[in-house]
Design a protein around this motif. Structure first.
Motif, PDB file in Angstrom:
ATOM      1  N   ARG A   1       0.742  -0.900  -0.144  1.00 19.55           N
ATOM      2  CA  ARG A   1       0.110  -0.083   0.001  1.00 19.55           C
ATOM      3  C   ARG A   1       0.786   1.167   0.157  1.00 19.55           C
ATOM      4  NH1 ARG A   1      -1.514   1.283   5.265  1.00 19.55           N
ATOM      5  NH2 ARG A   1      -1.428  -0.384   5.715  1.00 19.55           N
ATOM      6  N   SER A   2       1.910   0.782   1.064  1.00 19.64           N
ATOM      7  CA  SER A   2       2.989   2.296   0.759  1.00 19.64           C
ATOM      8  C   SER A   2       3.846   2.335  -0.009  1.00 19.64           C
ATOM      9  CB  SER A   2       3.266   2.589   2.476  1.00 19.64           C
ATOM     10  OG  SER A   2       1.525   2.162   3.268  1.00 19.64           O
ATOM     11  N   TYR A   3       4.897   0.951  -0.331  1.00 16.99           N
ATOM     12  CA  TYR A   3       6.306   1.799  -0.779  1.00 16.99           C
ATOM     13  C   TYR A   3       6.117   2.947  -1.889  1.00 16.99           C
ATOM     14  CZ  TYR A   3      10.982   0.185  -1.333  1.00 16.99           C
ATOM     15  OH  TYR A   3      11.582  -0.237  -1.991  1.00 16.99           O
ATOM     16  N   HIS A   4       7.408   2.977  -1.605  1.00 23.48           N
ATOM     17  CA  HIS A   4       7.664   4.381  -2.057  1.00 23.48           C
ATOM     18  C   HIS A   4       8.333   4.677  -3.935  1.00 23.48           C
ATOM     19  CE1 HIS A   4      12.419   4.510  -2.397  1.00 23.48           C
ATOM     20  NE2 HIS A   4      12.096   2.995  -2.594  1.00 23.48           N
ATOM     21  N   ASP A   5       7.656   2.806  -3.808  1.00 24.07           N
ATOM     22  CA  ASP A   5       7.540   3.009  -6.071  1.00 24.07           C
ATOM     23  C   ASP A   5       6.433   3.390  -6.357  1.00 24.07           C
ATOM     24  OD1 ASP A   5       6.112  -1.016  -6.017  1.00 24.07           O
ATOM     25  OD2 ASP A   5       5.657   0.942  -4.558  1.00 24.07           O
ATOM     26  N   GLN A   6       5.826   3.615  -5.214  1.00 23.45           N
ATOM     27  CA  GLN A   6       3.623   4.427  -6.021  1.00 23.45           C
ATOM     28  C   GLN A   6       4.343   5.480  -5.546  1.00 23.45           C
ATOM     29  OE1 GLN A   6       0.364   2.153  -4.819  1.00 23.45           O
ATOM     30  NE2 GLN A   6       3.182   0.923  -3.077  1.00 23.45           N
ATOM     31  N   HIS A   7       5.742   5.711  -5.954  1.00 25.39           N
ATOM     32  CA  HIS A   7       5.685   7.995  -5.475  1.00 25.39           C
ATOM     33  C   HIS A   7       5.749   7.769  -6.733  1.00 25.39           C
ATOM     34  CE1 HIS A   7       7.015  11.682  -4.709  1.00 25.39           C
ATOM     35  NE2 HIS A   7       6.791  11.387  -3.349  1.00 25.39           N
ATOM     36  N   PRO A   8       4.907   9.630  -7.544  1.00 28.50           N
ATOM     37  CA  PRO A   8       4.970  10.507  -8.413  1.00 28.50           C
ATOM     38  C   PRO A   8       6.332  10.416  -8.805  1.00 28.50           C
ATOM     39  CG  PRO A   8       2.665  10.902  -7.128  1.00 28.50           C
ATOM     40  CD  PRO A   8       4.317   9.840  -6.503  1.00 28.50           C
ATOM     41  N   PHE A   9       7.608  11.002  -8.275  1.00 29.68           N
ATOM     42  CA  PHE A   9       8.641  10.873  -8.688  1.00 29.68           C
ATOM     43  C   PHE A   9       8.986   9.650  -9.377  1.00 29.68           C
ATOM     44  CE2 PHE A   9      11.956  13.623  -9.196  1.00 29.68           C
ATOM     45  CZ  PHE A   9      13.213  12.796  -8.900  1.00 29.68           C
ATOM     46  N   HIS A  10       9.225   8.378  -8.296  1.00 34.56           N
ATOM     47  CA  HIS A  10       9.554   6.880  -9.333  1.00 34.56           C
ATOM     48  C   HIS A  10       8.427   6.605 -10.518  1.00 34.56           C
ATOM     49  CE1 HIS A  10      11.940   5.394  -5.464  1.00 34.56           C
ATOM     50  NE2 HIS A  10      12.539   5.970  -6.149  1.00 34.56           N
ATOM     51  N   ARG A  11       7.143   6.656 -10.305  1.00 33.68           N
ATOM     52  CA  ARG A  11       6.462   6.591 -11.426  1.00 33.68           C
ATOM     53  C   ARG A  11       7.278   7.729 -12.935  1.00 33.68           C
ATOM     54  NH1 ARG A  11       1.719   4.377 -10.822  1.00 33.68           N
ATOM     55  NH2 ARG A  11       0.873   3.929  -8.276  1.00 33.68           N
ATOM     56  N   ARG A  12       7.567   9.009 -12.865  1.00 36.52           N
ATOM     57  CA  ARG A  12       8.119   9.773 -13.972  1.00 36.52           C
ATOM     58  C   ARG A  12       9.520   8.645 -14.308  1.00 36.52           C
ATOM     59  NH1 ARG A  12       6.081  13.597 -10.656  1.00 36.52           N
ATOM     60  NH2 ARG A  12       8.364  14.273 -10.340  1.00 36.52           N
ATOM     61  N   MET A  13       9.802   8.921 -13.061  1.00 39.80           N
ATOM     62  CA  MET A  13      11.266   8.593 -13.505  1.00 39.80           C
ATOM     63  C   MET A  13      11.314   7.219 -14.364  1.00 39.80           C
ATOM     64  SD  MET A  13      14.393   7.233 -11.005  1.00 39.80           S
ATOM     65  CE  MET A  13      14.960   8.806 -10.125  1.00 39.80           C
ATOM     66  N   ASN A  14      10.382   5.994 -14.061  1.00 46.15           N
ATOM     67  CA  ASN A  14      10.437   4.987 -14.592  1.00 46.15           C
ATOM     68  C   ASN A  14       9.859   5.051 -16.096  1.00 46.15           C
ATOM     69  OD1 ASN A  14      11.453   3.644 -11.881  1.00 46.15           O
ATOM     70  ND2 ASN A  14       9.810   2.927 -11.604  1.00 46.15           N
TER      71      ASN A  14
END
Ligand code: AHQ
Length: 234
Positions: free
Chosen positions: A21-34
């Motif tokens: 639910r809360s791991y930072h793989d879902q953070h918008p910054f990581h989403r944009r990085m990926n």
């Protein structure tokens, strides 16, 4: 892992639920990085700020060891310090992150002197070190279980750099390649120790809360970086 008791199985399910639910793989910054949307400045800012996190991990682990009276647990955790600080002939993760910085165009001295370090990143990382320094050692171990969710993120990140950020030479990716396997080893060990030593209802509840807290630390790090380097920087 040996056969789990009902309490251990329930704890494992709760830990996985927190991370999913809360791991930072879902953070918008990581989403944009990926998905290749980050500017060179944003990549450089992320590398410079995450360097501070990397440098504090061995300090956190040394604090945990200093709290632990059990020799077998200290022996199991000790490698984490040299994994980052290195030993004679094996430079370690911090040196690999400095190479990532150089590959991204951030000179070593700009990482080492923290000139790009954002207040929000420093505060979140320092809160993590303080948490492990002051909480019971089994709870400190549980807070590292964000790594249960790291291998997939590392694989996606490495692919994103190789696909979208081809201006970064591949010799800078050593750190990501190390973590592909190391994160799994780390989290297997930390999970065994957590399930074994968080053996009361209070410690099991504290372990779940510790993982939730650490997910918040990683999320806050990216919030600060996103605010500075994201699409609508302040
Ligand atoms: O590079 C990372 C690392 O060495 C560690 C140690 C571990 C801990 O003790 O808390 N957590 C961790 C993590 C690293 N990299 C993060 C990333 O996204 O690159 C993930 C982070 C973690 O999942 O906790």
């Amino acid at each position: 892992m040996t056969e789990l008791s009902q309490d251990q199985q329930r704890l494992l399910e709760q830990l996985k639920e927190v991370g999913s639910r809360s791991y930072h793989d879902q953070h918008p910054f990581h989403r944009r990085m990926n998905t290749g949307e980050l500017s060179r400045e944003a990549i450089r800012g992320w590398v410079a700020n995450r360097f501070y996190y990397q440098t504090q991990i061995p300090i956190k682990d040394a604090a945990l060891i200093s709290n632990c009276p059990l020799r077998e647990v200290r022996r199991a955790w000790l490698y984490r310090i040299t994994e980052h600080d290195g030993v004679q002939g094996e430079e370690g993760g911090i040196a690999a992150w400095l190479r990532l910085g150089e590959a991204c165009g951030v000179p070593r001295e700009e990482l080492l002197d923290d000139r790009h370090l954002l207040p929000g990143v420093r505060s979140a990382v320092d809160a993590y070190v303080h948490f492990v320094r002051t909480e019971p050692w089994p709870v400190g171990i549980a807070s590292s279980l964000t790594e249960l969710f790291a291998p997939d993120l590392m694989a996606r990140r490495l692919e994103a750099f190789q696909t979208h950020y081809t201006w970064v030479p591949s010799w800078g990716f050593d750190y990501f390649q190390r973590r592909l396997t190391q994160a799994r080893k780390d989290s297997d060990s930390a999970l065994d120790l957590t399930l074994c030593y968080c053996s009361t209802p209070e410690l099991r509840q504290a372990a779940v809360q510790a993982l939730s807290f650490k997910c918040g630390v990683l999320w806050a790090i990216l919030d600060a970086i996103d605010l500075k380097y994201g699409p609508s920087p302040l």
